[in-house]
Design an enzyme around this catalytic site. Structure first.
Site, PDB file in Angstrom:
ATOM      1  N   ASN A   1     -10.862  17.933 123.248  1.00  0.00           N
ATOM      2  CA  ASN A   1     -11.892  18.040 122.382  1.00  0.00           C
ATOM      3  C   ASN A   1     -13.468  18.247 123.010  1.00  0.00           C
ATOM      4  OD1 ASN A   1     -13.292  15.340 122.682  1.00  0.00           O
ATOM      5  ND2 ASN A   1     -11.153  14.820 121.662  1.00  0.00           N
TER       6      ASN A   1
ATOM      7  N   ASP B   1      -6.004  12.893 118.334  1.00  0.00           N
ATOM      8  CA  ASP B   1      -5.265  12.538 117.375  1.00  0.00           C
ATOM      9  C   ASP B   1      -3.673  12.650 117.606  1.00  0.00           C
ATOM     10  OD1 ASP B   1      -6.861  10.948 115.778  1.00  0.00           O
ATOM     11  OD2 ASP B   1      -7.758  13.010 114.905  1.00  0.00           O
TER      12      ASP B   1
ATOM     13  N   LYS C   1       4.761  26.384 133.565  1.00  0.00           N
ATOM     14  CA  LYS C   1       3.817  27.038 132.533  1.00  0.00           C
ATOM     15  C   LYS C   1       4.388  28.054 131.608  1.00  0.00           C
ATOM     16  CE  LYS C   1      -0.159  30.335 133.113  1.00  0.00           C
ATOM     17  NZ  LYS C   1      -0.632  31.378 133.961  1.00  0.00           N
TER      18      LYS C   1
ATOM     19  N   PHE D   1     -16.449   4.351 116.259  1.00  0.00           N
ATOM     20  CA  PHE D   1     -17.331   5.317 116.137  1.00  0.00           C
ATOM     21  C   PHE D   1     -16.613   6.394 115.041  1.00  0.00           C
ATOM     22  CE2 PHE D   1     -21.082   5.697 118.656  1.00  0.00           C
ATOM     23  CZ  PHE D   1     -21.161   4.506 119.232  1.00  0.00           C
TER      24      PHE D   1
ATOM     25  N   LYS E   1      -9.458   0.929 109.064  1.00  0.00           N
ATOM     26  CA  LYS E   1      -8.871   0.403 110.547  1.00  0.00           C
ATOM     27  C   LYS E   1      -9.347  -1.238 110.643  1.00  0.00           C
ATOM     28  CE  LYS E   1      -9.528   5.018 112.403  1.00  0.00           C
ATOM     29  NZ  LYS E   1      -9.449   5.624 113.817  1.00  0.00           N
TER      30      LYS E   1
HETATM   31  O1  C5P Z   1     -10.149   8.055 112.511  1.00  0.00           O
HETATM   32  P1  C5P Z   1     -11.103   8.885 113.707  1.00  0.00           P
HETATM   33  O2  C5P Z   1     -10.455   9.517 114.671  1.00  0.00           O
HETATM   34  O3  C5P Z   1     -12.440   9.476 113.024  1.00  0.00           O
HETATM   35  O4  C5P Z   1     -11.798   7.397 114.220  1.00  0.00           O
HETATM   36  C1  C5P Z   1     -12.599   7.367 115.117  1.00  0.00           C
HETATM   37  C2  C5P Z   1     -12.682   5.920 115.808  1.00  0.00           C
HETATM   38  O5  C5P Z   1     -11.335   5.547 116.300  1.00  0.00           O
HETATM   39  C3  C5P Z   1     -13.512   5.927 117.118  1.00  0.00           C
HETATM   40  O6  C5P Z   1     -13.831   4.957 117.496  1.00  0.00           O
HETATM   41  C4  C5P Z   1     -12.151   6.287 118.060  1.00  0.00           C
HETATM   42  O7  C5P Z   1     -12.597   5.850 119.372  1.00  0.00           O
HETATM   43  C5  C5P Z   1     -11.009   5.253 117.392  1.00  0.00           C
HETATM   44  N1  C5P Z   1      -9.673   6.419 117.668  1.00  0.00           N
HETATM   45  C6  C5P Z   1      -8.842   5.693 118.422  1.00  0.00           C
HETATM   46  N2  C5P Z   1      -7.575   6.330 118.521  1.00  0.00           N
HETATM   47  C7  C5P Z   1      -7.043   7.178 117.905  1.00  0.00           C
HETATM   48  C8  C5P Z   1      -8.121   8.113 117.264  1.00  0.00           C
HETATM   49  C9  C5P Z   1      -9.411   7.556 117.180  1.00  0.00           C
HETATM   50  O8  C5P Z   1      -9.002   4.669 118.904  1.00  0.00           O
HETATM   51  N3  C5P Z   1      -5.956   7.816 118.087  1.00  0.00           N
END
Ligand code: C5P
Length: 424
Positions: free
Chosen positions: A219, A288, A298, A333, A351
């Site tokens: 990303n 995610d 490849k 965040f 969370k």
């Molecule tokens: O659910 P979302 O991705 O928007 O949440 C963002 C927060 O969750 C951020 O603090 C990010 O670092 C954390 N996060 C995480 N592991 C993931 C996805 C997001 O720690 N797999």
């Protein structure tokens, strides 16, 4: 410059963006020396001069030393199009006016915005420091002194003038503080002891999830906000472990840095060091999903008009930390493109974290890879009920902070996080 524990030279203002305002007094010639000293400490210096200052030292001198065009006029369409007074105020991590004349100080105290420098000072959300320089009788006048008291109430740092022989031949208090001493005071302004003795674990940057040996999913995260938080926490006296995905940023001085690539590596690194952490701040933009399998060779496109990629969920690092026994103070965040309040408050609850710092990434001038950021804070009811923050925050009215540079925002957030960690 100073030496750290490992004996390395540390530039104490590294990556700090400093706007130097020069006003019209004889001490203006010393601002040239000041620029050099600030740069030696690692600061990126830009200069704004009042028209009277240009009578004492030329903008060309300041441009040659600072390496940037000097900002002179509020109404100059050309300069404003390069960086407007509002952008300059936002750009700065600190505004220093040295020398500051009695007239400039009076105009600043009364909120004038009729020239570039006074407007920048008015618009600044970062700390402002003023180094007065004037004739000793002018300094001693009650109206000047009451202006200095007003500055203190405005939380402006006054770098008090020194006693000695003055350019006018008189002797007394009013000489500009020596440039070397000004630099020392500025370095101190960035240091505080809000997090002395605390261990903070911070994740930053993106993760990369391999598809095959040459391709990956990732990303747009640059890591800037996470690195700025690490630096601000170090300035506040914390021991910082920075767990970073791939970024192009210089590693913050004095942080223990663990480099990872994937979300699973980031989770493993995080869990290995949160046992003794006082706070965890998950700034990383963790992917995610990851490909269900990584192709050994490849992938070839021959003949295929489309390609299907099976993705599986990555672990949620933030939620895992929040659910761990004797968890540290946990901050997440949330980058949102719509319905920020709804989504961010839902994340706070889902969370089970202590604080969510949300930003609108649909606005490309803030958030991902931008220099500035603008966030809204959401604090759990548990934290709110036992901290001094309860007056400022309610679940219905989360606190929106003004837009500012990521460095300035990091320092603000560290102050807020430290207060929430400290409790009542
Ligand atoms: O659910 P979302 O991705 O928007 O949440 C963002 C927060 O969750 C951020 O603090 C990010 O670092 C954390 N996060 C995480 N592991 C993931 C996805 C997001 O720690 N797999």
């Amino acid at each position: 410059m100073s030496k750290n524990n490992a004996g390395r030279i540390v530039a104490n203002l590294n990556n700090k963006r400093l706007l130097l305002g020069v006003t019209g007094g004889i001490a203006a010639y010393k601002s040239a020396d000041l620029v050099r000293r600030l740069q030696d400490e690692g600061a990126d210096v830009r200069v704004a001069m009042t028209s009277a200052a240009t009578q004492f030292i030329t903008p060309l001198t300041m441009q040659a030393l600072s390496g940037h065009p000097v900002h002179l006029n509020l109404m100059d369409a050309e300069t404003e199009s390069v960086m407007s007074h509002i952008e300059l105020a936002r750009w700065a991590d600190i505004v220093l006016v040295a020398p500051a004349t009695a007239d400039f100080i009076a105009r600043f105290v009364f909120g004038h915005g009729d020239d570039l420098l006074s407007t920048i000072c008015l618009a600044a959300t970062c700390p402002v420091a003023i180094a007065p320089a004037m004739n000793q009788a002018m300094w001693a006048k009650p109206n000047t002194q009451s202006n200095m008291e007003a500055l203190a109430k405005m939380e402006v740092t006054v770098l008090a003038p020194e006693a000695g022989i003055q350019a006018c031949g008189e002797s007394g208090v009013g000489r500009l503080m020596e440039p070397a001493k000004i630099v020392t005071c500025l370095v101190q302004m960035f240091q505080n002891s809000l997090l002395a003795g605390k261990h903070l674990v911070i994740t930053a940057g993106p993760t990369r999830e391999a598809i095959d040996p040459v391709r990956y999913i990732s990303n747009r995260s640059s890591g800037k906000q996470g690195y700025a938080l690490a630096t601000a926490a170090i300035e506040a006296g914390a021991v910082v472990t920075l767990i970073t995905g791939p970024t192009h940023l210089p590693r913050p001085e004095r942080a223990r840095v663990i480099e990872v690539v994937t979300a699973e590596e980031m989770l493993a690194a995080t869990m290995s060091c949160i046992q003794d952490a006082d706070a965890f701040i998950g700034v990383a933009a963790v992917a995610d999903y990851r490909p269900a399998g990584i192709a050994e060779q490849k992938l070839k496109k021959e003949g295929a008009s489309c390609m299907r990629l099976e993705l599986i969920r990555n672990p949620d690092i933030l939620a895992t930390v929040a659910a761990s026994p004797s968890r540290p103070f946990t901050v997440g965040f949330a980058a949102e493109t719509e319905e920020l309040v709804k989504h961010a408050s839902a994340k706070l609850k889902k969370k089970q974290v202590d604080m969510i710092i949300a930003n609108d990434v649909a606005d490309t001038s803030i958030g991902f890879d931008a220099e500035d950021n603008q966030v809204t804070l959401f604090i759990s009811e548990a934290v709110m009920s036992k901290t001094v923050m309860s007056e400022a925050f309610t679940p219905e009215s989360p606190q929106q902070l003004p837009r500012m540079s990521k460095d300035a925002l990091a320092r603000k957030l560290i102050t807020i996080i430290a207060a929430a960690m400290a409790g009542p």
